[in-house]
Design an enzyme around this catalytic site. Structure first.
Site, short mmCIF file in Angstrom:
data_model
loop_
_atom_site.label_atom_id
_atom_site.label_comp_id
_atom_site.label_asym_id
_atom_site.label_seq_id
_atom_site.Cartn_x
_atom_site.Cartn_y
_atom_site.Cartn_z
N HIS A 302 140.09 59.26 56.15
CA HIS A 302 141.47 59.72 56.16
C HIS A 302 142.43 58.60 55.72
O HIS A 302 143.26 58.80 54.83
CB HIS A 302 141.84 60.21 57.56
CG HIS A 302 143.24 60.70 57.70
ND1 HIS A 302 143.57 62.03 57.62
CD2 HIS A 302 144.41 60.03 57.89
CE1 HIS A 302 144.88 62.17 57.76
NE2 HIS A 302 145.41 60.97 57.94
N GLU A 303 142.31 57.44 56.36
CA GLU A 303 143.25 56.36 56.04
C GLU A 303 143.03 55.83 54.63
O GLU A 303 143.99 55.48 53.94
CB GLU A 303 143.14 55.24 57.07
CG GLU A 303 143.32 55.68 58.51
CD GLU A 303 144.60 56.46 58.78
OE1 GLU A 303 145.60 56.28 58.05
OE2 GLU A 303 144.62 57.28 59.72
N GLU A 325 150.25 64.07 55.29
CA GLU A 325 149.30 64.20 56.38
C GLU A 325 148.45 65.46 56.29
O GLU A 325 147.24 65.43 56.49
CB GLU A 325 150.02 64.12 57.73
CG GLU A 325 150.65 62.77 58.02
CD GLU A 325 149.65 61.62 58.04
OE1 GLU A 325 148.42 61.87 58.06
OE2 GLU A 325 150.10 60.46 58.04
#
Length: 878
Positions: A302-303, A325
């Site tokens: 994700h990051e 997001e």
């Protein structure tokens, strides 16, 4: 903030571009033990489209030492300074503003901005933490190139990190040293990062698809250096996957991750220097569960994926938060599915959505994926913005198909690289590659609430046609009493009497194998399937094609049929969930009416067929064997009866264990691990099945002995914790011994202690609240660490409904006590805890009165942070 003050509300409709753009930032941060001196030089240019002549620089909790414009120091009457702003007027169109201020990171308990964690300095700047470091136009649409010089004591802080590449370093007088970092990519201030401390790192490399070699480093404290292998492997997998799946290549020569103990969030995607909560980096089989390993892999992905969906293309303002997001959650979900099992991953994600986001949508904190207003932006890091936002992105892909969706994301990245974008920009890219109009679809971003699909069917044997009659609606939510129809992708399959999937034919539908993607656009709509030789059993909302509540009157027999035959693995699992929900809620009604509980024979037989004819994917089997959780079941009731649900669910579980005892024992034995620990997919599946069998069998006569043997035989955290969690809720004599043994073994590992705390706060025992009080005074707990607060109070409030909602109201008082204690110390965590009361208006009247008393107690508490004030007001009055 006092009770008489009303915090300012920020509205999307009021967005205005800044009066000045910032081209470059040069920071000089001299770290000290008493205070830190921050010097910044900003090169500015006037925004020609703005009529505002004032430059507003946001800042808080700092002492302003000096302000200069183009080298000339300003006197106090030449600028305006408030608690939150530094305002400069009548600047030239091009200017250099120099600011010197002092801050005290050691006193920063909010963990926003620059603070200390375990003796190291680190930052968290999203969303508005940078203003706690220096005065700056701290908003996401202001993107600048940063150069950062960090100065610190070399012995205490030998490692000095920031964004980009190191360009200079050296020794200074007084035992100090410096490192200068330069980030060539313009970024908003929320992506700024700084870390200084005594750290070690694991090094590796990755060769990109264009042949560039990237150096990879993961930093941690020395005693954790042996827990970084899984994180490093996950990082390399993420980089390769993003190239293969989205065509996104990493752009700097160095990528760094730092593990931090005290962190409000899970992790942060700062450009080139990700900062992670240590719980989502550190892993060994002895200390982390299989679930932890999956979670670490997903969050690493994700990051990293944010490098493009969030950093290279950022959001114009915080109302667009889901632009980065929601999109990135979708990307990490796809990545995790590719790395493990798409069916299991989808089940986990939908389960989380139903348990968290559906609850949010049904309560006073309901808000759209793109809110219209906020008081405190920290409060909108929610399941709606993240998980529902991901579902909206997934629906684009469902509507367009994988190839067109990829073309749309390519166009989006190409068109907006280096810019701050909006949700409309993403929709336009999808429209431009497909030629479609997404005006109606964008209601998913502006309308709150969970839509409902009511479906009935008819079959015409003579015409060989099968019709689905679909009605969509959406309940009123705060501020939105009436809703317009959504565009809802409804994926449907049809099964014949033998359980074989038909090839559907329906005008206007996109056909994908045995699935038809229907587009529900009207309040009422009919879909006609032709060439249907017999009345089918419909498989509706396949793979959860839209985040809606589906109402179709399946019989128990039909649900059992789908459990056994549906070729869509998600829907096979979901049929079991629906059948279990019908059975358990029916038993709750029996309890309420004073009737004896009797287990449904159809469900008992379906469960037996499941465990005796299991799917090949053992993790899928484990998911299918698990009964719906108490708090998920509660959402299906108009008035939540948490006590009744807990009793009925426990009854069903024990009845199944007794009915299928022999088969469950055989399944347990077949999946025992007789060799060394393995982390391959088969071994993970075996542990999952073995431990869900244990959960059932522990309810039987020899349960205590079985738990004891399992716990003492365990050679990994997954198995050890599975037994301990069951014991924590039991009355077995071995419970105390096992909890103490676990503590003595792992008392020096803070992350394992979080697990030990959490399983006790989740315990359904009647003395849980007393035990929480004891744990609050235990050496394993500290109020200053968000992970420990979440483990002790967060797990209790969100995952232990029978004790949180116990009739005497002590659960409500316990959580409120912590909200008020943390209100000033860490407002973000306090507000998150307070949001646990979101479903209170669906409780019985007596419990509502108890919750109302505690919510009013919060609002009467005085000197509330904006975070807590906003959640308290909305929860009580929404």
């Amino acid at each position: 903030m006092t009770n008489t003050e009303t915090p300012k509300t920020i509205y999307l409709k009021d967005y205005q571009a800044p009066s000045y753009w910032v081209d470059t930032v040069h920071l000089r941060v001299e770290l000290g033990e008493e205070f830190t001196v921050v010097s910044s030089d900003l090169t500015l240019r006037k925004n020609e489209d703005s009529k505002d002549t004032d430059l507003v620089l946001y800042g808080m909790e700092q002492k302003l030492v000096r302000v200069a414009v183009n080298g000339k120091e300003l006197s106090e009457n030449e600028y305006r300074l408030t608690e939150k702003e530094l305002v400069l007027s009548k600047l030239p169109n091009d200017a250099t503003v120099s600011i010197v201020s002092e801050i005290k990171p050691q006193e920063n308990t909010a963990l926003l901005g620059l603070y200390k964690s375990s003796g190291n300095f680190c930052t968290q700047c999203e969303p508005e933490g940078f203003r706690r470091i220096t005065y700056y136009p701290d908003r996401p649409d202001v993107m600048a190139a940063f150069k950062t010089t960090i100065i610190a004591d070399k012995e205490k802080y030998p490692v000095l990190l920031s964004n980009g590449n190191p360009i200079e370093q050296g020794e200074l007088d007084g035992g100090k040293h410096f490192v200068t970092w330069e980030d060539p990519f313009k970024k908003p201030s929320y992506l700024f990062a700084l870390v200084a401390g005594d750290l070690v790192y694991q090094k590796d490399s990755f060769t990109t698809m264009s042949g560039r070699d990237i150096e990879l480093r993961i930093y941690a404290q020395a005693h954790n250096r042996n827990k970084l292998d899984h994180a490093m492997e996950s990082l390399k997998q993420s980089m390769k996957w993003d190239e293969d799946t989205f065509g996104r290549e990493y752009d700097l020569d160095l990528f760094m991750i730092v593990s931090v103990d005290d962190f409000n969030m899970g992790a942060m995607e700062n450009k080139g220097l990700n900062i992670f909560n240590s719980a989502l980096i550190l892993a060994l089989p002895e200390t982390a569960t299989d679930e932890d390993y999956d979670h670490i892999q997903g969050v690493i992905g994700h990051e990293y994926f944010h490098n493009w969906s969030g950093n290279r293309v950022t959001c114009r303002d915080w109302f667009q938060l889901s632009l980065k997001e929601g999109f990135t959650v979708f990307r990490d979900q796809q990545f995790s599915g590719d790395m493990t099992s798409h069916a299991v991953k989808r089940i986990e994600d939908v389960g989380r959505l139903r348990m968290r986001q559906f609850v949010e949508d049904a309560g006073p904190l309901s808000h759209p994926v793109r809110p219209e207003s906020y008081v405190e932006i920290n409060n909108f890091y929610t399941a709606t913005v993240y998980e529902k936002g991901a579902e909206v992105v997934r629906m684009y892909r469902t509507l367009l198909g994988a190839d067109l969706f990829r073309k749309g994301t390519d166009l989006y990245f190409e068109r907006h690289d280096g810019h701050a974008a909006t949700i409309e920009d993403f929709a336009q890219a999808m429209a431009d590659v497909s030629g479609r109009d997404f005006t109606q679809f964008k209601r998913w971003y502006s309308q709150s609430g969970t839509p409902r699909l009511d479906i009935r069917d008819t079959y015409d044997a003579e015409a060989k046609s099968y019709t689905l009659h679909v009605r969509q609606s959406c309940p009123p939510t705060p501020g939105q009493t009436e809703k317009q129809p959504f565009l809802i992708p409804l994926s449907v399959g049809l099964l014949d009497a033998a359980g074989k999937a038909m090839i559907p034919a329906c005008e206007g539908a996109r056909i994908d194998g045995t699935t038809a993607v229907l587009e529900v656009t009207e309040a009422e709509q009919d879909f006609v399937f032709t060439g249907v030789e017999q009345k089918p059993v419909p498989s509706l909302l396949r793979s959860f094609s839209a985040p809606v509540v589906l109402n179709y009157e399946y019989t128990d027999k039909e649900l059992a049929f789908l459990m056994a035959h549906d070729d869509n693995l998600f829907n096979r699992w979901d049929a079991g969930v629906k059948l279990a929900e019908k059975v358990i809620l029916g038993l709750v009604e029996d309890l309420q009416q004073g009737r004896e509980m009797v287990l449904s024979e159809a469900y008992a037989q379906a469960f037996g067929q499941l465990i005796n004819n299991p799917p090949e994917d053992l993790r899928l089997l484990a998911q299918a064997m698990e009964l719906p959780r108490d708090n998920v079941l509660a959402q299906a009731m108009k008035v939540m009866d948490t006590d009744g649900i807990h009793r009925a669910r426990g009854f069903v579980k024990k009845e199944l264990a007794q009915r299928w005892q022999k088969d469950l024992h055989a399944l347990y034995e077949a999946n025992l691990d007789h060799g060394p620990f393995s982390a391959d997919a088969k071994a993970i599946g075996q542990r999952a099945v073995k431990n869900i069998c244990l959960d059932y069998l522990a309810l039987l006569e020899d349960g205590e002995a079985m738990l004891k043997a399992h716990f003492e035989r365990a050679n990994n955290m997954t198995d050890s914790l599975a037994a301990l969690k069951i014991l924590a809720s039991s009355d077995f004599a071995y419970r105390t011994e096992a909890l103490e043994a676990f503590y003595q073994q792992w008392k020096d590992d803070p992350l394992v202690m979080d697990k030990w705390i959490a399983i006790q706060s989740e315990s359904s025992r009647e003395d849980t609240i007393e035990r929480i009080g004891e744990l609050a005074e235990h050496p394993a707990f500290t109020l200053s660490n968000p992970n420990k607060v979440r483990a002790l109070i967060g797990y209790f409030a969100r995952l232990n409904p029978v004790r949180f909602h116990q009739a005497d109201g002590r659960g409500y008082k316990l959580v409120t006590d912590y909200v008020l204690t943390l209100n000033k110390r860490n407002p973000q965590v306090a507000a998150w805890l307070l949001s646990s009361f979101g479903s209170w208006k669906r409780l019985d009247e007596a419990r509502q009165a108890l919750v109302r008393e505690q919510l009013q107690r919060v609002l009467d508490g005085g000197d509330l942070s904006p975070d807590v004030y906003e959640i308290g007001q909305k929860t009580l009055n929404g």
